[in-house]
Each structure stands twice: as structure tokens, then as C-alpha cells.
Design a protein around this motif. Structure first.
Motif, PDB file in Angstrom:
ATOM      1  N   CYS A 161      45.104  34.226  -7.973  1.00 53.69           N
ATOM      2  CA  CYS A 161      43.815  34.214  -8.079  1.00 53.69           C
ATOM      3  C   CYS A 161      42.952  35.556  -8.406  1.00 53.69           C
ATOM      4  O   CYS A 161      42.093  35.644  -9.251  1.00 53.69           O
ATOM      5  CB  CYS A 161      42.945  33.451  -6.992  1.00 53.69           C
ATOM      6  N   ASN A 162      43.227  36.542  -7.594  1.00 51.07           N
ATOM      7  CA  ASN A 162      42.580  37.889  -8.051  1.00 51.07           C
ATOM      8  C   ASN A 162      42.955  38.239  -9.153  1.00 51.07           C
ATOM      9  O   ASN A 162      42.142  39.056  -9.773  1.00 51.07           O
ATOM     10  CB  ASN A 162      43.004  38.808  -6.892  1.00 51.07           C
ATOM     11  N   ALA A 167      39.786  36.727 -15.930  1.00 54.85           N
ATOM     12  CA  ALA A 167      40.134  35.969 -17.207  1.00 54.85           C
ATOM     13  C   ALA A 167      39.814  34.340 -17.292  1.00 54.85           C
ATOM     14  O   ALA A 167      39.701  33.952 -18.544  1.00 54.85           O
ATOM     15  CB  ALA A 167      41.730  36.064 -17.404  1.00 54.85           C
ATOM     16  N   VAL A 168      39.666  33.944 -16.240  1.00 53.94           N
ATOM     17  CA  VAL A 168      39.448  32.572 -16.023  1.00 53.94           C
ATOM     18  C   VAL A 168      37.896  32.292 -15.577  1.00 53.94           C
ATOM     19  O   VAL A 168      37.702  30.806 -15.503  1.00 53.94           O
ATOM     20  CB  VAL A 168      40.488  31.776 -15.395  1.00 53.94           C
ATOM     21  N   THR A 169      37.222  33.022 -15.157  1.00 52.26           N
ATOM     22  CA  THR A 169      36.011  32.819 -14.557  1.00 52.26           C
ATOM     23  C   THR A 169      35.008  32.557 -15.744  1.00 52.26           C
ATOM     24  O   THR A 169      34.968  32.804 -16.699  1.00 52.26           O
ATOM     25  CB  THR A 169      35.289  33.995 -13.846  1.00 52.26           C
ATOM     26  N   VAL A 219      44.674  28.587 -18.000  1.00 49.91           N
ATOM     27  CA  VAL A 219      45.117  29.096 -16.986  1.00 49.91           C
ATOM     28  C   VAL A 219      46.517  29.769 -17.482  1.00 49.91           C
ATOM     29  O   VAL A 219      47.022  30.795 -16.906  1.00 49.91           O
ATOM     30  CB  VAL A 219      45.259  28.486 -15.710  1.00 49.91           C
ATOM     31  N   CYS A 220      47.411  28.788 -17.983  1.00 49.80           N
ATOM     32  CA  CYS A 220      48.676  29.304 -18.453  1.00 49.80           C
ATOM     33  C   CYS A 220      48.585  30.266 -19.705  1.00 49.80           C
ATOM     34  O   CYS A 220      49.431  31.449 -19.647  1.00 49.80           O
ATOM     35  CB  CYS A 220      49.351  28.182 -19.232  1.00 49.80           C
ATOM     36  N   SER A 221      47.542  30.268 -20.477  1.00 53.61           N
ATOM     37  CA  SER A 221      47.374  31.425 -21.401  1.00 53.61           C
ATOM     38  C   SER A 221      46.830  32.643 -20.645  1.00 53.61           C
ATOM     39  O   SER A 221      47.313  33.713 -20.993  1.00 53.61           O
ATOM     40  CB  SER A 221      46.219  30.822 -22.287  1.00 53.61           C
ATOM     41  N   LYS A 224      49.987  34.252 -19.213  1.00 51.59           N
ATOM     42  CA  LYS A 224      50.698  34.860 -20.355  1.00 51.59           C
ATOM     43  C   LYS A 224      50.089  36.259 -20.826  1.00 51.59           C
ATOM     44  O   LYS A 224      50.787  37.302 -20.876  1.00 51.59           O
ATOM     45  CB  LYS A 224      50.901  33.819 -21.583  1.00 51.59           C
ATOM     46  N   THR A 225      48.790  36.212 -20.640  1.00 54.15           N
ATOM     47  CA  THR A 225      48.091  37.501 -21.127  1.00 54.15           C
ATOM     48  C   THR A 225      47.972  38.465 -20.141  1.00 54.15           C
ATOM     49  O   THR A 225      48.441  39.854 -20.334  1.00 54.15           O
ATOM     50  CB  THR A 225      46.629  37.026 -21.639  1.00 54.15           C
ATOM     51  N   VAL A 226      47.715  37.933 -18.811  1.00 57.23           N
ATOM     52  CA  VAL A 226      47.402  39.038 -17.751  1.00 57.23           C
ATOM     53  C   VAL A 226      48.625  39.356 -17.112  1.00 57.23           C
ATOM     54  O   VAL A 226      48.936  40.442 -16.512  1.00 57.23           O
ATOM     55  CB  VAL A 226      46.268  38.453 -16.738  1.00 57.23           C
ATOM     56  N   LEU A 227      49.333  38.284 -16.413  1.00 49.86           N
ATOM     57  CA  LEU A 227      50.367  38.661 -15.407  1.00 49.86           C
ATOM     58  C   LEU A 227      51.638  38.835 -15.986  1.00 49.86           C
ATOM     59  O   LEU A 227      52.592  39.464 -15.343  1.00 49.86           O
ATOM     60  CB  LEU A 227      50.461  37.334 -14.645  1.00 49.86           C
ATOM     61  N   MET A 228      52.045  38.172 -17.371  1.00 49.78           N
ATOM     62  CA  MET A 228      53.277  38.554 -17.931  1.00 49.78           C
ATOM     63  C   MET A 228      53.528  40.094 -17.923  1.00 49.78           C
ATOM     64  O   MET A 228      54.613  40.290 -17.666  1.00 49.78           O
ATOM     65  CB  MET A 228      53.551  37.864 -19.227  1.00 49.78           C
TER      66      MET A 228
END
Length: 477
Positions: A161-162, A167-169, A219-221, A224-228
Motif C-alpha cells: 500500500c505504501n 499511483a492509486v490515490t 491496481v494491477c497496472s 506493473k509500473t511501480v513495483l515490477m
């Protein structure tokens, strides 16, 4: 690390306007645009039509053409139905205007002149309860229950979440408050973990079905963008040294940097290119028509993905998927020089890819080598088993569209890496046994030097094992 995705969709353009124009030109006018009139031009005993009647007919026909009325349907457009009374034939232009004004006056006044109350439209909103999510989000919620629901601990969930916060806020609006980040992430992870349909996700979190679907994709996108780039990437030199050392301790084969495996994800039969996604082996084994897309992954000794290739159709063999993947490009660019990737018999023997002996009547030396290769290959197979077990959406045909599925599967791989890196345990009942069939490639041997290297490995492993057995014998004496 970039996910290689392939949707295999064929796009075609259709131009119905030309067909409509051609139909109108062939008939001289639109055959659907006929209106009933009180007069008949072929009858001599009726009076000639009045100017108002002609004008009304002309107005109705041109309205239908200008509004793009589809000549392939047998219905009169709604604007004409509102103002034409077929029971009395055609209406005059003045009646047309009066009907229009009456409708407008009825919309503007809540009550008619006769005192009858006109029913007004109301905005109806369904009341949904999010009590289950509020309970899970509580600090007092048990850790074991949280891990059972989301396949991870509270601390790992908090980390995700952090990372995804920016990205999702979403911002609050004048109409409604934005859904919190934790709830957005929870909707996505619970959907991936359980594989439940969207209607059940909606009931769990007190949100609309379309809202839940949108949140999962968003969230999946973001994953992919932030965590991958942080959690699914090619290892550096120090990490490669650790990987090679661990694989050598497992198999005795030096310079192994990864174990490769390809699995199939079931999908609903697509509307386009159905034959390309038909999975023949799964259909024959399960006696049920099966369609799938593939996920190819390279893992380290801990089962963490360092490279994935997602989205190629289920009818494509493993060696063809490898040829389309970024891993082959990486090898051609020299990233795998003096290193080995271990695969099963579905892959060809290449300068950097080591596979077991596939021919019949193999020797004891070759059989011993195949056993060592199988230990390395088992690392990748178990990693994919944990991937499918932790994220149950990969075990059943999903509601996600084919073009969006690679992003969802990529998010599952990233979340798998996060759980593996943080030592998240998985319940034994979630373990999945894979039944992906191995298909021998058309050209199983593509490197003469690799054949010699494989023979040398087999010879060394056999003699090393004999020496170890001999030493143990004398120690026992």
C-alpha cells in the motif's frame, strides 16, 4: 523488468455507412422511412393532400435520415414514434408542434392543469455494506485470518500500500468521497488471491461490480509500473554469484543462473483466433475443451522470478515461446555468456540452455545427469505451483478480457516475488500440482558445443558421485 505480452488479436475495420448509402441509392429512398397517410395518390375519390400533411411527411422522413437511422432494423426511431400517431394516419405540422410543446410543458411542471400528479424520476442508489472489509482493516483483526484472506501478512500488505500510494490515490469530489488506498489494494489482492467472481467481490467490499473491476485493473497496472522494476528484475553480478553457488550445491552443475519453466493459464474461448488459443494436450488429458495463454518464467533457487514472458497463445510450444521472449534477446546480447539456464525436454539444447537427454536407451551416465537436471527444474516447477496456489485466479477461467490479462498475470508474478522475498508462508492446502505437458521441440539440439559440454558434465557428475560413495564406504569401515 519488462513483461513481454502478446494479445494475438486481429483488428478489422468495418464501414456500415457505405452499405447503408448503397441500400438507400438502390431503392431511391429509405424503405423503412414510409409513414402512413390518410390519402392515396392512386385513388381519385379522395381529396388532394394538404400543405400541412405534405410538410409533416417531409419533416418525418428527413428527421429519420438525419439522425442516422439504421436501415437494417425494422423499427421507427424514437423521435418519430413520439410525435406520429399511427392510429390516425399522418398528423399535421401544427399538431406536431403542439405535441412537442405539450411534452415540454409536462417536463417543466410537476403537476398538470387537471391536478394529476406527474411521477418524477429519482436517483436510486443501492445500499451496500462494507462491514467485512472494515473488520479486516481493523488493527485487532487476527493475523492468521488476514493471511488466509489476502495470502500475505499485514506488514507485507502495508508495504504494498505504501509503495502504490502515489499511483492509486484519488481525490475527493463534490459528489462522493474517494475510495481509500488500502481498500483499493485490498479489492485487487483479494480478487487475485481467491479468484472469486466480481459479484462476490462487490458484496465483500460494499462497492459496485463495475467499480471493483476497474479497481482490479488500475491496481494491477500500478503494480506493473511501480513495483515490477523493484521486485522483478534481472540480478546484478553479486546476486548472480549467489544464484550460481546455490544451484551448484543443489545439482553439482556449475554456472547455472536460472531454471526456466512454462505454464498455461485457462481462459474463456476468445471470439477471435480461437484455434491459436486451443490447448490440445489439456483437452486430451481432461476430456474437456481447453483454451489457455502461457506464462514463461526464469526463477532463482528461492523461486523468485527474474524474467517473465506472458500472453502467448496456448497452442504455441515452449520452444517457440522462448524464441519470442526477451530472454532470448538477452542471451543473444551476451548477458548469459559462460552461464547456463536449465530447462526441461520441451526446450532445445542451445549455447546457454541446458536440457536433459531426450533420446531413448540412455546410458547410466546420462541418466544420472538427467536426475541432477530434474532437481534444478523442480525449483521452477514448485515456484509456479506456489504462484498458482497463492493466486487462485490463475487456476480458473477469468472474467478479465484477453487484452487486459497480461497485466493481471504480471501483477501476480510481482506479488509472488514480494511474498517469496519476505518469507511469506503458504498453507499446505493451497499447494497446486502442475500438469503441464512437455512437448519435444522440432529441433532438439541446436549447439554442437553444448552437446560436448553436457557430456562432460554427465561424466564428471557420475565419477564425482562414485568417488563420494567410495569415501563413505571407507568411512563406514
Amino acid at each position: 523488468m519488462e513483461v513481454s505480452a502478446f494479445s494475438f488479436l486481429n483488428q478489422e475495420d468495418y464501414n456500415n455507412n457505405n452499405m447503408v448509402d448503397q441500400d438507400i441509392n438502390n431503392n431511391g429512398n429509405n424503405p423503412i422511412m414510409k409513414t402512413t397517410t390518410d390519402f392515396d395518390t392512386e385513388s381519385s375519390d379522395k381529396a388532394a393532400p394538404s400543405f400541412d400533411e405534405i410538410l409533416a411527411t417531409f419533416t418525418h422522413n428527413n428527421w429519420a435520415v438525419d439522425t442516422g437511422f439504421d436501415s437494417f432494423t425494422n423499427q421507427i426511431p424514437q423521435p418519430i414514434n413520439d410525435y406520429v400517431d399511427n392510429s390516425h394516419g399522418s398528423s399535421s405540422f401544427s399538431d406536431f408542434k403542439d405535441n412537442k410543446n405539450n411534452k415540454r410543458s409536462r417536463k417543466e411542471t410537476p403537476e398538470s392543469s387537471s391536478g394529476q400528479h406527474q411521477q418524477q424520476r429519482r436517483l436510486w442508489v443501492k445500499n451496500r455494506s462494507n462491514a467485512w472489509w472494515e473488520q479486516c482493516n481493523s488493527p485487532d483483526f487476527p493475523e492468521d485470518e488476514f493471511r488466509k484472506a489476502f495470502r500475505m501478512s499485514k506488514s507485507t500488505f502495508e508495504l504494498i500500500c505504501n509503495e502504490l500510494d502515489s499511483a492509486v490515490t484519488k481525490k475527493n469530489t463534490m459528489l462522493r468521497l474517494a475510495i481509500p488506498v488500502r481498500q483499493r489494494v485490498a479489492v485487487c489482492i483479494w480478487r487475485l488471491a481467491t479468484g472469486e467472481p466480481l459479484r462476490l467481490v462487490s458484496k465483500r467490499f460494499g462497492l459496485g461490480i463495475s467499480t471493483c473491476h476497474k479497481l482490479v485493473l488500475e491496481v494491477c497496472s500500478a503494480i506493473k509500473t511501480v513495483l515490477m522494476p523493484k521486485f522483478l528484475q534481472w540480478p546484478d553480478e553479486n546476486k548472480l554469484n549467489e544464484i550460481r553457488s546455490e544451484f551448484e550445491s543443489i545439482s553439482g552443475i556449475p554456472n547455472v543462473c536460472g531454471s526456466i519453466y512454462t505454464t498455461h493459464i485457462p481462459i474463456i474461448a476468445p471470439k477471435i483466433s480461437v484455434a491459436a488459443y486451443f490447448n490440445k494436450r489439456h483437452t486430451e488429458r481432461n476430456q474437456k475443451t481447453s483454451y489457455s495463454i502461457t506464462v514463461q518464467g526464469l526463477v532463482d533457487p528461492k523461486g523468485v522470478f527474474s524474467d517473465v514472458c506472458i500472453g502467448w497463445p496456448g497452442s504455441m510450444p515452449d520452444d517457440k515461446i522462448l524464441e519470442k521472449s526477451a530472454l532470448l534477446q538477452r542471451a543473444n546480447n551476451g548477458a548469459l555468456k559462460d552461464q547456463w539456464v536449465v530447462g526441461n525436454s520441451s526446450y532445445p539444447l542451445m549455447d546457454w540452455l541446458l536440457v536433459p537427454y531426450g533420446h531413448q536407451n540412455i546410458t547410466w551416465t546420462q541418466h544420472a545427469f538427467n536426475d541432477k537436471i530434474a532437481k534444478v527444474q523442480e525449483v521452477a516447477k514448485e515456484a509456479f505451483g506456489r504462484l498458482k496456489g497463492r493466486w487462485s485466479c490463475l487456476q480458473k477461467r477469468t472474467e478479465v478480457k484477453l487484452m487486459d490479462l497480461p497485466v493481471v498475470l504480471g501483477a501476480c508474478c510481482v506479488l509472488h516475488n514480494i511474498c517469496e522475498m519476505r518469507g511469506e508462508t503458504m498453507e499446505p492446502e493451497l499447494k497446486v500440482e502442475l500438469f503441464d505437458d512437455e512437448m519435444s521441440p522440432e529441433n532438439p539440439v541446436r549447439s554442437a558445443s553444448s552437446m560436448q559440454a553436457r557430456d562432460q558434465f554427465a561424466h564428471n557428475l557420475l565419477h564425482r558421485n562414485h568417488a563420494a560413495s567410495h569415501d563413505l564406504y571407507f568411512v563406514g569401515q
